[in-house]
Design an enzyme around this catalytic site. Structure first.
Site, short mmCIF file in Angstrom:
data_model
loop_
_atom_site.label_atom_id
_atom_site.label_comp_id
_atom_site.label_asym_id
_atom_site.label_seq_id
_atom_site.Cartn_x
_atom_site.Cartn_y
_atom_site.Cartn_z
N GLY A 6 29.09 4.00 6.19
CA GLY A 6 29.51 4.00 7.58
C GLY A 6 30.97 3.76 7.88
N PRO A 27 28.74 4.20 0.64
CG PRO A 27 30.72 3.72 -0.51
CD PRO A 27 29.25 3.41 -0.51
N GLY A 28 30.15 7.19 1.97
CA GLY A 28 30.34 8.62 1.73
C GLY A 28 31.72 9.04 2.21
NE ARG A 29 32.69 9.74 8.51
CZ ARG A 29 32.17 10.77 9.19
NH1 ARG A 29 32.89 11.84 9.40
NH2 ARG A 29 30.95 10.70 9.67
NE ARG A 89 32.75 15.64 10.22
CZ ARG A 89 33.54 15.02 11.06
NH1 ARG A 89 34.75 15.45 11.29
NH2 ARG A 89 33.11 13.93 11.68
CE1 TYR A 96 27.47 15.74 13.93
CE2 TYR A 96 29.24 16.41 12.47
CZ TYR A 96 27.92 16.08 12.67
OH TYR A 96 27.06 16.06 11.62
CB CYS A 114 29.69 36.94 16.20
SG CYS A 114 30.40 38.16 15.12
CD GLU A 115 27.08 31.40 17.18
OE1 GLU A 115 27.03 30.81 18.28
OE2 GLU A 115 26.08 31.74 16.54
N1 LLP Z 1 23.55 6.15 3.77
C1 LLP Z 1 22.74 6.82 4.58
C2 LLP Z 1 21.33 6.49 4.59
C3 LLP Z 1 23.25 7.83 5.41
O1 LLP Z 1 22.43 8.48 6.24
C4 LLP Z 1 24.63 8.14 5.37
C5 LLP Z 1 25.19 9.19 6.21
C6 LLP Z 1 25.44 7.41 4.48
C7 LLP Z 1 24.88 6.42 3.70
C8 LLP Z 1 26.92 7.67 4.35
O2 LLP Z 1 27.59 7.37 5.51
P1 LLP Z 1 29.18 7.43 5.58
O3 LLP Z 1 29.74 6.36 4.68
O4 LLP Z 1 29.59 8.77 5.12
O5 LLP Z 1 29.51 7.19 6.99
N2 LLP Z 1 27.69 14.97 9.23
C9 LLP Z 1 28.26 13.85 9.95
C10 LLP Z 1 27.97 12.54 9.25
C11 LLP Z 1 26.50 12.30 9.02
C12 LLP Z 1 26.23 11.01 8.30
C13 LLP Z 1 24.84 11.00 7.79
N3 LLP Z 1 24.49 9.84 7.06
C14 LLP Z 1 29.74 14.09 10.14
O6 LLP Z 1 30.24 15.14 9.71
O7 LLP Z 1 30.43 13.27 10.74
#
Ligand code: LLP
Length: 443
Positions: A260, A303-305, A341, A345, A371-372
């Protein structure tokens, strides 16, 4: 127009895009420019920086080392939904990452890079029986269970293959993550997790099932959080539950606070990763001393993002400049199918021309060929552009390539990692015949 190192450097450093960080650090040694990358691999192309990926992962790992109690006190499970190219996963695995997965396919990716299933946690609200069997056969660390029906299904599947499934319950702490509603997941109205009020009874039910072994507790309240206060509030709620469960004889080994942490897209000021980890452990360590009788509990992060977001750009070429009655459009060769994105969003991504021109700027919408009307990458940007210019779409490393589609039978972009003055192709551009290779005509 000559390649303008100074403006590129200024643009790059100004917007945190670390694509050519090594160039900035070692100007004489570096030979690589975005123009060369585009010449070698074409456009649109996702370009990631190995240095930036490493740095952001180590920000978590090193802070965990500093603040967690003992080597086994923390595990950083990279949420690969943010970006799941095998080269990126392999790099992070080598740095010590575990993985947060949400499908059997993502587990196959972990196996393909020789990752350790014992460092894999399986999140997601809709796990199929087949996915459960696959994960059980590889003895993954933990299933993050999101509902009572899922718990019963997992018990049944684990029983059928003679295993016990280690689980944590994803608890929905009903905390407002104060982020975009589409990426907020910790509120009562969201589909995710088990309601906080039902958590104790669900754990009791889980503990009574023969093929379920509750080992942890989990939450994930949303994405792109700039402030960690909601995360710490959720953590406090999880800690209370761990205590309540211990009083009932259910002792958990880990606490997973999810992902997050946000990144800087445009004048955003996300909490520093190390600061956040420090605050998490300040609470955890204090609680362990006073309430948890000093008992160890492992803390997991997903963490992802924050690991990949600002380690990647999308390189695209201006095809046409179109001057409409009320607007100027720069039509580029990347589109909503490459980077969803903005369309999905209304997300803001920085746009930096690789070469700066001296002509006066105009206000452009940067749009793709799809085409959107929703096919735009950026709106109302003051830029001086010419046909053939290369643009860097910034902060595109997370939820870029993984959310790409083949809409309009467009092959997905190539992916490249820049490592010092070397560029490595880590995914070829898809060609049309690959896109319909799985299709067949009626006999
Ligand atoms: N854990 C779970 C269970 C999740 O659902 C997610 C992201 C993460 C970890 C990783 O979260 P982060 O650290 O990346 O915030 N497509 C959207 C973001 C969707 C996030 C989905 N879940 C965007 O492009 O902003």
């Amino acid at each position: 127009m000559p390649y303008c190192a100074a403006s590129w450097r200024a643009a790059v450093s100004a917007v945190r895009c670390i694509f050519l960080r090594s160039r900035i650090a070692q100007p004489r040694k570096a030979r690589l420019s975005p123009i060369e990358v585009a010449k070698l691999f074409g456009t649109p192309t996702y370009v990631y920086s190995k240095a930036a990926l490493t740095e952001s992962f180590l920000a978590y790992a090193n802070a965990c080392k500093t603040y967690a109690q003992g080597d086994d006190g923390a595990l950083v499970c990279y949420a690969m939904k943010a970006s799941s190219n095998l080269a990126i996963l392999h790099l992070l695995k080598e740095l010590g990452a575990g993985f947060d997965i949400v499908s059997g396919g993502e587990l196959e990716r972990v196996l393909a890079i020789g990752g350790d299933p014992k460092k894999v946690i399986f999140s997601g609200v809709g796990k199929t029986r087949e996915e459960m069997r696959l994960a059980l056969s590889h003895d993954i660390l933990c299933f993050n269970v999101e509902s009572i029906p899922e718990l019963h299904r997992l018990n049944e599947v684990a029983g059928s293959v003679g295993k016990q499934a280690r689980i944590s319950l994803r608890v929905n702490p009903n905390v407002d993550a104060k982020t975009h509603p589409y990426i907020s997941t910790g509120l009562k109205e969201n589909k995710f997790g088990v309601a906080f009020e039902d958590a104790l009874s669900t754990y009791r039910a889980a503990a009574s099932l023969p093929h379920i072994h509750p080992v942890g507790i989990d939450c994930h309240i949303g994405s792109q959080l700039l402030d960690d206060a909601p995360l710490l509030e959720a953590l406090d709620k999880l800690i209370d539950l761990v205590d309540a469960l211990a009083r009932e004889g259910i002792h958990l080994h880990h606490l997973d606070i999810g992902g997050g942490i946000g990144i800087n897209y445009k004048d955003d000021e996300p909490v520093a990763i190390a600061k956040y980890v420090e605050r998490v452990f300040a609470r955890i360590n204090q609680w362990r001393l006073h309430n948890h009788q000093g008992k160890p509990i492992k803390v997991m992060f997903e963490p992802g993002r924050s690991i990949v977001g600002n380690a990647g750009i999308l390189l695209t070429e201006v095809q046409y400049l179109k001057h409409g009655a009320t607007k100027h459009f720069a039509i580029v060769d990347a589109a909503m199918n490459d980077l969803m994105r903005p369309a999905m969003y209304e997300a803001w991504h920085g746009v930096e021309p690789v070469v700066q021109h001296s002509q006066p700027a105009k206000t452009y919408d940067i749009v793709g060929p799809v085409c959107e009307s929703g096919d735009w990458l950026a709106r109302s940007r003051e830029l001086s552009l010419q046909e053939g210019d290369l643009l860097a779409i910034l902060s595109a490393g997370a939820y870029g390539m993984t959310m790409a589609s083949n809409y309009n039978t467009r092959g997905r972009a190539a992916e490249v990692i820049v490592d010092g003055d070397q560029a490595h192709l880590i995914r070829k551009r898809e060609n049309p015949s690959e896109l319909f290779a799985l299709e067949s005509i009626l006999k």
